[in-house]
Design a protein around this motif. Structure first.
Motif: not given
Length: 416
Positions: A165-170, A191-192, A228-229
């Motif tokens: 969900y981190g890469w998708q949200f980004a 995110l960070a 992504a972040i």
């Protein structure tokens, strides 16, 4: 599928990307991990980050916009799948919450993956169709989560949630970064502060387990999130961390560990056994989506991971596609250490469990290898055209989390 030569054949000149590392040619028999030629030179992030520059660049977006407006297939068919999805409606209401739990008691992570799918799909509708209502909806979802989410927790599965969900949200944020109603700084900070620490912890110590205990996808989703972040936040250190891990990381998600054995089949095509092939096919196909996302995001920043180590990932994608489309593939016994004490376990045959599972991950790979750089990809092509096209997204492949592990809509965004 027709082919022009009995191996990976270039129909044109392969595109050069910044920092492309070339390695020695193909292998003609099962080759152990130690035999791979892997460059480990220091890497440098782009001097200037490209935006939009994750799963989709400006050219992808413009092409989809023009083709859909003209009513041209296959883009129109991809667009129709997008607009028919309930998540893409501008009436979607977010369910932002402070704590997301995946694994153990009180699981609620479906709130997050459904809202991310909605944000991404509404962002696509705005970018391609120009509808302001979809932009407002996407921005509202992202803003709500950015200002509300403070922790991702649960059992070991919290690392899957942080990665996926981190890469998708980004990626949803990247599509919205130039929209005035979207709070980019808040998203970057969340995110960070919430996702990256978990991503970094997993790649650094693997939940205190044996380095081979966790399957390739655990590494891959966390690599994808860090990458992504790094792009969203224009953070060179994070970008470099992800790319370096892809090339030479200690865990199963780095390229040589994710694809431990190489072959050439009877038709002369190079294949690569995927690390999870003896486990089940749902997870091998998931791996195509996770590593594909890493490669596509890096490509849009000027790095060709698709071709890294003599196109090792393409060989894996051909292997996974060939088997899931009904053909036999070779398999070398895979042995690894489990748990905290590295107790040995082995798989002796390729698993037929969930064989032929449909996930929207193949358009990205086909249109890169076959159309973008002109390689013959018969098994990837067959998987895409015969089983998957046109690709949908979250909400089109069941209600459980597996149907949301990839953002999808590759026919709309990658067809060339």
């Amino acid at each position: 599928m027709s082919r022009t030569s009995p191996h990976e054949h270039l129909r044109g000149t392969e595109l050069s990307r910044r920092g492309l590392l070339k390695t020695a040619g193909g292998l003609t028999a099962a080759v152990a991990l130690g035999g791979a030629t892997v460059a480990t030179a220091a890497h440098a992030a782009p001097a200037t980050f490209t935006h939009p520059g994750m799963l989709h660049n400006a050219g992808d977006i413009n092409r989809a916009k023009v083709r859909v407006a003209a009513g041209t297939d296959p883009w129109l068919s991809g667009w129709n799948r997008l607009t028919a999805n309930s998540h893409s409606q501008s009436t979607w209401t977010n369910r932002a919450t402070a704590t997301i739990i995946r694994g153990g008691d009180g699981q609620n992570y479906s709130l997050l993956y459904n809202d991310i799918a909605a944000a991404y799909q509404n962002a696509l509708r705005w970018k391609v169709g120009g509808t302001e209502a979809n932009a407002v909806c996407a921005a509202n979802i992202l803003n709500a989560w950015s200002s509300t989410l403070t922790s991702v927790t649960g059992n070991a599965d919290r690392f899957l949630a942080a990665g996926l969900y981190g890469w998708q949200f980004a990626n949803a944020c990247e599509l919205m970064r130039d929209y005035s109603g979207f709070h980019l700084a808040a998203a970057q900070q969340m995110l960070a502060n919430v996702f990256y620490p978990l991503n970094n912890s997993f790649l650094t110590n693997h939940n205190d387990a044996c380095i081979t205990n966790y399957w390739a996808n655990w590494d891959l989703c966390n690599m994808a999130s860090i990458l992504a972040i790094g792009i969203l936040n224009e953070d060179s250190a994070k970008y470099d961390q992800a790319v370096t891990y892809f090339k030479s990381g200690a865990g199963n998600g780095s390229i040589a560990h994710a694809v431990p054995y190489l072959y050439t089949d009877s038709d002369g095509y190079a294949l690569g056994q995927w690390q999870e092939s003896g486990r089940d096919q749902g997870h091998t196909v998931l791996g195509m989506g996770q590593m594909g996302a890493v490669c596509e995001m890096a490509w849009n920043q000027g790095d060709d991971l698709y071709s890294y180590d003599s196109r090792r990932f393409m060989k894996a994608a051909q292997y996974v596609a060939k088997y899931n489309n009904g053909s036999d593939v070779p398999f070398t016994t895979y042995t690894w250490g489990t748990g905290q004490n590295c107790a040995q376990s082995s798989q002796t045959v390729v698993s037929s469990a969930s064989r032929g599972q449909i996930r929207p991950v193949w358009a990205m790979l086909h249109f890169h290898y076959n159309r973008r750089i002109g390689l013959d990809d018969p098994y990837i092509s067959a998987m895409y055209y015969d089983l998957v096209a046109p690709e949908g997204g979250g909400g089109d492949y069941g209600s459980d989390s597996g149907g949301y592990d990839q953002l999808g809509f590759g026919t709309l965004m990658y067809a060339k």
